[in-house]
Design an enzyme around this catalytic site. Structure first.
Site, PDB file in Angstrom:
ATOM      1  N   CYS A   1       2.805   6.488   8.079  1.00  0.00           N
ATOM      2  CA  CYS A   1       1.935   6.733   6.919  1.00  0.00           C
ATOM      3  C   CYS A   1       1.170   8.049   7.116  1.00  0.00           C
ATOM      4  O   CYS A   1       0.641   8.296   8.207  1.00  0.00           O
ATOM      5  CB  CYS A   1       0.947   5.578   6.784  1.00  0.00           C
ATOM      6  SG  CYS A   1      -0.283   5.860   5.509  1.00  0.00           S
TER       7      CYS A   1
ATOM      8  N   SER B   1       1.317 -11.479   8.971  1.00  0.00           N
ATOM      9  CA  SER B   1       0.686 -10.273   8.418  1.00  0.00           C
ATOM     10  C   SER B   1      -0.837 -10.408   8.497  1.00  0.00           C
ATOM     11  O   SER B   1      -1.432 -11.272   7.845  1.00  0.00           O
ATOM     12  CB  SER B   1       1.134 -10.091   6.961  1.00  0.00           C
ATOM     13  OG  SER B   1       0.199  -9.303   6.260  1.00  0.00           O
TER      14      SER B   1
ATOM     15  N   THR C   1      -6.780   1.897  10.938  1.00  0.00           N
ATOM     16  CA  THR C   1      -7.021   2.153   9.509  1.00  0.00           C
ATOM     17  C   THR C   1      -7.371   0.886   8.734  1.00  0.00           C
ATOM     18  O   THR C   1      -7.927   0.964   7.648  1.00  0.00           O
ATOM     19  CB  THR C   1      -5.771   2.785   8.854  1.00  0.00           C
ATOM     20  OG1 THR C   1      -4.642   1.981   9.172  1.00  0.00           O
ATOM     21  CG2 THR C   1      -5.553   4.202   9.302  1.00  0.00           C
TER      22      THR C   1
ATOM     23  N   ASN D   1      -3.284  -8.494   7.419  1.00  0.00           N
ATOM     24  CA  ASN D   1      -4.082  -8.235   6.213  1.00  0.00           C
ATOM     25  C   ASN D   1      -3.945  -9.379   5.212  1.00  0.00           C
ATOM     26  O   ASN D   1      -4.877  -9.680   4.472  1.00  0.00           O
ATOM     27  CB  ASN D   1      -3.740  -6.864   5.610  1.00  0.00           C
ATOM     28  CG  ASN D   1      -2.376  -6.831   4.969  1.00  0.00           C
ATOM     29  OD1 ASN D   1      -2.224  -7.235   3.831  1.00  0.00           O
ATOM     30  ND2 ASN D   1      -1.376  -6.356   5.699  1.00  0.00           N
TER      31      ASN D   1
ATOM     32  N   HIS E   1       2.991   2.379  10.739  1.00  0.00           N
ATOM     33  CA  HIS E   1       1.839   2.515  11.643  1.00  0.00           C
ATOM     34  C   HIS E   1       2.107   3.415  12.847  1.00  0.00           C
ATOM     35  O   HIS E   1       1.258   3.550  13.721  1.00  0.00           O
ATOM     36  CB  HIS E   1       1.264   1.155  12.046  1.00  0.00           C
ATOM     37  CG  HIS E   1       2.237   0.202  12.616  1.00  0.00           C
ATOM     38  ND1 HIS E   1       2.404  -1.070  12.142  1.00  0.00           N
ATOM     39  CD2 HIS E   1       3.095   0.337  13.633  1.00  0.00           C
ATOM     40  CE1 HIS E   1       3.322  -1.678  12.853  1.00  0.00           C
ATOM     41  NE2 HIS E   1       3.755  -0.857  13.766  1.00  0.00           N
TER      42      HIS E   1
ATOM     43  N   HIS F   1      -1.936  -4.109  18.389  1.00  0.00           N
ATOM     44  CA  HIS F   1      -1.332  -3.625  17.146  1.00  0.00           C
ATOM     45  C   HIS F   1      -0.622  -2.288  17.382  1.00  0.00           C
ATOM     46  O   HIS F   1      -1.120  -1.430  18.116  1.00  0.00           O
ATOM     47  CB  HIS F   1      -2.424  -3.466  16.078  1.00  0.00           C
ATOM     48  CG  HIS F   1      -1.879  -3.285  14.695  1.00  0.00           C
ATOM     49  ND1 HIS F   1      -1.380  -2.090  14.242  1.00  0.00           N
ATOM     50  CD2 HIS F   1      -1.734  -4.160  13.672  1.00  0.00           C
ATOM     51  CE1 HIS F   1      -0.961  -2.234  12.994  1.00  0.00           C
ATOM     52  NE2 HIS F   1      -1.166  -3.481  12.622  1.00  0.00           N
TER      53      HIS F   1
ATOM     54  N   CYS G   1       0.870  -1.177   0.000  1.00  0.00           N
ATOM     55  CA  CYS G   1       0.000   0.000   0.000  1.00  0.00           C
ATOM     56  C   CYS G   1       0.911   1.232   0.000  1.00  0.00           C
ATOM     57  O   CYS G   1       2.134   1.113   0.166  1.00  0.00           O
ATOM     58  CB  CYS G   1      -0.902   0.001   1.231  1.00  0.00           C
ATOM     59  SG  CYS G   1       0.039   0.063   2.766  1.00  0.00           S
TER      60      CYS G   1
ATOM     61  N   GLU H   1      -0.299   0.305  15.558  1.00  0.00           N
ATOM     62  CA  GLU H   1      -1.036   1.519  15.187  1.00  0.00           C
ATOM     63  C   GLU H   1      -1.962   1.964  16.321  1.00  0.00           C
ATOM     64  O   GLU H   1      -2.101   3.163  16.602  1.00  0.00           O
ATOM     65  CB  GLU H   1      -1.857   1.277  13.911  1.00  0.00           C
ATOM     66  CG  GLU H   1      -2.560   2.546  13.447  1.00  0.00           C
ATOM     67  CD  GLU H   1      -3.547   2.298  12.313  1.00  0.00           C
ATOM     68  OE1 GLU H   1      -3.346   1.373  11.513  1.00  0.00           O
ATOM     69  OE2 GLU H   1      -4.531   3.054  12.248  1.00  0.00           O
TER      70      GLU H   1
END
Ligand code: SF4
Length: 276
Positions: free
Chosen positions: A96, A217, A161, A219, A74, A124, A13, A126
């Site tokens: 990001c 990961s 996010t 995602n 993150h 996490h 991304c 983030e």
């Protein structure tokens, strides 16, 4: 020969691409006084490559004594930035821009006296980073946990996010039922949805599918589960060596990759499939 089709949206991304480019630039400068705060992405090959170029990943701020430290996509809590500054460490910010925007929202509402409700995985990075910009906050993972809190009138809810839109909506519904004054800030990044939608479409066009990405990961795992739920033969692999022998029985094979999978790993997998 096999027919290989790639998902329309897959792989790095914007935020990950940017963070990796920042570390690559440091590597190109050939100075060896930089570290990354944790692995720059969930991809061991990339982490090992940068370590071999003199930019290792450290587990904690305590390990950073001097030089430069790269913050991951993150982000980190404000207190960790301050610790680095106090040590005289130069911060190279790979956070990001979309995560920075969330930090600013949390900081703004917190300074106005709002209670901050953060929706996401409390472990996490983030989420830890976001919480670090709030004075008074709750972290909740789902609608059941939302039902256990009583949001005050001045409350603002914001999410990780990368969570699912439907999860965030169900949490907000519960919170709004409890207090209709709760302010909702939707900070979900479209990159995750784009990859999910693309893999759903692809799964309808192929005989089997490979999801490429690190085993840790989140995602990538979600992409794999989405395909599994559609009952399409599917494997989660992290390198070309993990291509399952069974894949040779399928003619049309789909490929997708998590947000921390570099293109060259996808290229290797595709080349290998074309030579089956
Ligand atoms: S998923 Fe979105 S918010 Fe997260 S790093 Fe990538 S671009 Fe940024």
């Amino acid at each position: 020969m096999k027919k290989i089709i790639r998902a329309k949206a897959m792989g790095f991304c914007m935020g990950v691409e940017r963070a990796v480019a920042i570390v690559q630039k440091i590597a190109d400068e050939k100075e060896d006084n930089a570290v990354t705060l944790g692995p720059i992405i969930h991809n061991q090959q990339i982490v090992d490559k940068f370590a071999s170029l003199g930019i290792p990943a450290v587990e904690s701020i305590e390990e950073v004594k001097e030089g430069r430290a790269v913050i991951r996509a993150h982000g980190v809590p404000l207190s960790e930035r301050k610790k680095l500054e106090d040590k005289g460490v130069e911060i190279i910010d790979g956070t990001c821009p979309k995560v920075i925007a969330s930090h600013k929202i949390v900081q703004k509402y917190s300074s106005l006296g709002y209670h901050i409700i953060i929706v996401g995985d409390k472990n996490h990075g983030e989420i830890k980073g976001l919480a670090g910009y709030a004075d008074d906050f709750d972290i909740i993972g789902n609608a059941d946990e939302a039902s256990l809190i009583n949001p005050p009138d001045k409350s603002m809810v914001i999410s990780q996010t990368t969570i699912k839109e439907s999860e965030f909506e169900s949490v907000c519904r519960v919170l709004k039922e409890k207090n209709r004054n709760v302010i909702v800030h939707n900070s979900i990044c479209s990159a995750t949805n784009d990859r999910q939608n693309a893999v759903k479409k692809l799964a309808g066009e192929v005989d089997a599918l490979l999801v490429i990405g690190g085993k840790n990961s989140a995602n990538t795992k979600r992409l794999y589960l989405t395909v599994k739920e559609m009952n399409v033969p599917c494997w989660h692999i992290s390198t070309v060596e993990e291509i399952p022998p069974e894949i040779s029985s399928y003619d049309t094979i789909g490929l997708t990759a998590g947000a921390s999978t570099p293109d060259w790993i996808v290229d290797e997998v595709e080349n290998s499939l074309l030579h089956l």
